[in-house]
Design a protein around this motif. Sequence first.
Motif, PDB file in Angstrom:
ATOM      1  N   VAL A 114       0.850  -1.195   0.000  1.00 37.03           N
ATOM      2  CA  VAL A 114       0.000   0.000   0.000  1.00 37.03           C
ATOM      3  C   VAL A 114       0.885   1.245   0.000  1.00 37.03           C
ATOM      4  N   TYR A 115       1.895   1.255   0.842  1.00 38.13           N
ATOM      5  CA  TYR A 115       2.774   2.424   0.922  1.00 38.13           C
ATOM      6  C   TYR A 115       3.731   2.525  -0.251  1.00 38.13           C
ATOM      7  N   VAL A 116       4.143   1.407  -0.790  1.00 40.72           N
ATOM      8  CA  VAL A 116       4.952   1.444  -2.020  1.00 40.72           C
ATOM      9  C   VAL A 116       4.135   2.140  -3.109  1.00 40.72           C
ATOM     10  N   TYR A 117       2.874   1.758  -3.215  1.00 42.14           N
ATOM     11  CA  TYR A 117       1.996   2.360  -4.215  1.00 42.14           C
ATOM     12  C   TYR A 117       1.763   3.847  -3.944  1.00 42.14           C
ATOM     13  N   LEU A 118       1.384   4.187  -2.723  1.00 42.50           N
ATOM     14  CA  LEU A 118       1.089   5.589  -2.393  1.00 42.50           C
ATOM     15  C   LEU A 118       2.287   6.486  -2.670  1.00 42.50           C
ATOM     16  N   LYS A 119       3.469   6.048  -2.276  1.00 39.11           N
ATOM     17  CA  LYS A 119       4.674   6.851  -2.493  1.00 39.11           C
ATOM     18  C   LYS A 119       4.982   7.000  -3.979  1.00 39.11           C
ATOM     19  N   SER A 120       4.615   6.005  -4.774  1.00 45.15           N
ATOM     20  CA  SER A 120       4.848   6.099  -6.224  1.00 45.15           C
ATOM     21  C   SER A 120       3.901   7.096  -6.877  1.00 45.15           C
ATOM     22  N   GLN A 121       2.782   7.372  -6.227  1.00 45.98           N
ATOM     23  CA  GLN A 121       1.756   8.253  -6.783  1.00 45.98           C
ATOM     24  C   GLN A 121       1.874   9.694  -6.308  1.00 45.98           C
ATOM     25  N   ALA A 122       2.499   9.904  -5.159  1.00 46.10           N
ATOM     26  CA  ALA A 122       2.610  11.255  -4.595  1.00 46.10           C
ATOM     27  C   ALA A 122       3.993  11.388  -3.961  1.00 46.10           C
ATOM     28  N   SER A 123       4.848  12.098  -4.642  1.00 50.73           N
ATOM     29  CA  SER A 123       6.222  12.214  -4.171  1.00 50.73           C
ATOM     30  C   SER A 123       6.306  13.057  -2.906  1.00 50.73           C
ATOM     31  N   GLY A 124       7.363  12.814  -2.173  1.00 55.95           N
ATOM     32  CA  GLY A 124       7.623  13.565  -0.953  1.00 55.95           C
ATOM     33  C   GLY A 124       8.628  14.667  -1.219  1.00 55.95           C
ATOM     34  N   PHE A 125       8.953  15.395  -0.172  1.00 56.12           N
ATOM     35  CA  PHE A 125       9.930  16.466  -0.260  1.00 56.12           C
ATOM     36  C   PHE A 125      11.323  15.836  -0.233  1.00 56.12           C
ATOM     37  N   ILE A 126      12.117  16.108  -1.210  1.00 56.19           N
ATOM     38  CA  ILE A 126      13.473  15.606  -1.429  1.00 56.19           C
ATOM     39  C   ILE A 126      13.471  14.123  -1.819  1.00 56.19           C
ATOM     40  N   THR A 127      12.889  13.249  -1.011  1.00 52.92           N
ATOM     41  CA  THR A 127      12.775  11.833  -1.374  1.00 52.92           C
ATOM     42  C   THR A 127      11.318  11.408  -1.221  1.00 52.92           C
ATOM     43  N   ASN A 128      11.012  10.224  -1.725  1.00 53.91           N
ATOM     44  CA  ASN A 128       9.646   9.715  -1.587  1.00 53.91           C
ATOM     45  C   ASN A 128       9.411   8.997  -0.267  1.00 53.91           C
ATOM     46  N   ALA A 129      10.448   8.781   0.500  1.00 54.89           N
ATOM     47  CA  ALA A 129      10.304   8.067   1.770  1.00 54.89           C
ATOM     48  C   ALA A 129       9.333   8.803   2.688  1.00 54.89           C
ATOM     49  N   ILE A 130       8.623   8.023   3.483  1.00 56.42           N
ATOM     50  CA  ILE A 130       7.792   8.601   4.534  1.00 56.42           C
ATOM     51  C   ILE A 130       8.771   9.101   5.593  1.00 56.42           C
ATOM     52  N   LYS A 131       8.610  10.349   6.013  1.00 63.23           N
ATOM     53  CA  LYS A 131       9.581  10.956   6.920  1.00 63.23           C
ATOM     54  C   LYS A 131       9.266  10.713   8.395  1.00 63.23           C
ATOM     55  N   TRP A 132       7.973  10.552   8.728  1.00 62.54           N
ATOM     56  CA  TRP A 132       7.592  10.404  10.128  1.00 62.54           C
ATOM     57  C   TRP A 132       6.157   9.902  10.210  1.00 62.54           C
ATOM     58  N   ASN A 133       5.729   9.622  11.422  1.00 60.88           N
ATOM     59  CA  ASN A 133       4.342   9.221  11.664  1.00 60.88           C
ATOM     60  C   ASN A 133       3.389  10.341  11.248  1.00 60.88           C
ATOM     61  N   PHE A 134       2.188   9.953  10.891  1.00 61.59           N
ATOM     62  CA  PHE A 134       1.098  10.851  10.530  1.00 61.59           C
ATOM     63  C   PHE A 134       1.313  11.568   9.197  1.00 61.59           C
ATOM     64  N   THR A 135       2.004  10.892   8.263  1.00 58.10           N
ATOM     65  CA  THR A 135       1.993  11.335   6.872  1.00 58.10           C
ATOM     66  C   THR A 135       0.643  10.897   6.323  1.00 58.10           C
ATOM     67  N   LYS A 136      -0.043  11.813   5.655  1.00 57.42           N
ATOM     68  CA  LYS A 136      -1.406  11.552   5.212  1.00 57.42           C
ATOM     69  C   LYS A 136      -1.500  11.612   3.689  1.00 57.42           C
ATOM     70  N   PHE A 137      -2.218  10.656   3.105  1.00 58.91           N
ATOM     71  CA  PHE A 137      -2.497  10.634   1.675  1.00 58.91           C
ATOM     72  C   PHE A 137      -3.998  10.797   1.491  1.00 58.91           C
ATOM     73  N   LEU A 138      -4.380  11.701   0.607  1.00 59.89           N
ATOM     74  CA  LEU A 138      -5.790  11.950   0.302  1.00 59.89           C
ATOM     75  C   LEU A 138      -6.073  11.395  -1.084  1.00 59.89           C
ATOM     76  N   ILE A 139      -7.062  10.524  -1.164  1.00 55.45           N
ATOM     77  CA  ILE A 139      -7.409   9.831  -2.402  1.00 55.45           C
ATOM     78  C   ILE A 139      -8.828  10.222  -2.785  1.00 55.45           C
ATOM     79  N   ASP A 140      -9.037  10.545  -4.058  1.00 57.60           N
ATOM     80  CA  ASP A 140     -10.371  10.963  -4.496  1.00 57.60           C
ATOM     81  C   ASP A 140     -11.299   9.766  -4.700  1.00 57.60           C
ATOM     82  N   ARG A 141     -12.538  10.053  -5.087  1.00 60.19           N
ATOM     83  CA  ARG A 141     -13.558   9.010  -5.259  1.00 60.19           C
ATOM     84  C   ARG A 141     -13.243   8.043  -6.396  1.00 60.19           C
TER      85      ARG A 141
END
Length: 175
Positions: A114-141
């Motif tokens: 799930v997170y491999v997919y989410l990170k591939s769809q919405a890049s992060g700042f500098i790297t795509n890695a999740i930086k800390w707890n409570f990173t949130k992804f918003l997905i449309d309908r």
Amino acid sequence: MSSTTTTKFNESFYQLHATDNKGEEFEFERLRGKVTIIVNVASKCGLTSQYDDLQKIYDEFQPKGLEILGFPCNQFAGQEPGDSQEIATFCTLRKVTFPIMKKVNVNGKEASPVYVYLKSQASGFITNAIKWNFTKFLIDRHGNVVERYSPDKNPMAFVDRIKELLDENVEPSTL
């Protein structure tokens, strides 16, 4: 979106699945037609109070088509050390009613698909890695990742964006 416009569903998103904290399979197909927030959570984090705001948002917007999935993660300073039962107890005491999944890794070789997919769809700042707890992804309908929010972005700060996505029509024939 006009009633004559048909937006295709992102079938890749709906093919994902996870295991909930009770050990049951949670097929993302259940999210079709819903606005979804996916967030990596932790019970012993300085941002744990975001559980309360996520629950407020869930209480208000779940009847209108919002779903929130919490994914406990212990990859950041050991801030989610509990097992599934301890996490469930913590969530019950906090009156969290949105679905909580089994604890996962969000980075590295053992990262949840799930997170491999989410990170591939919405890049992060500098790297795509999740930086800390409570990173949130918003997905449309339609299953498209439309926003990625940093851990320090309180979910109440993007309620207007959630409302916009909830107001978008979904053609019944595309469900």
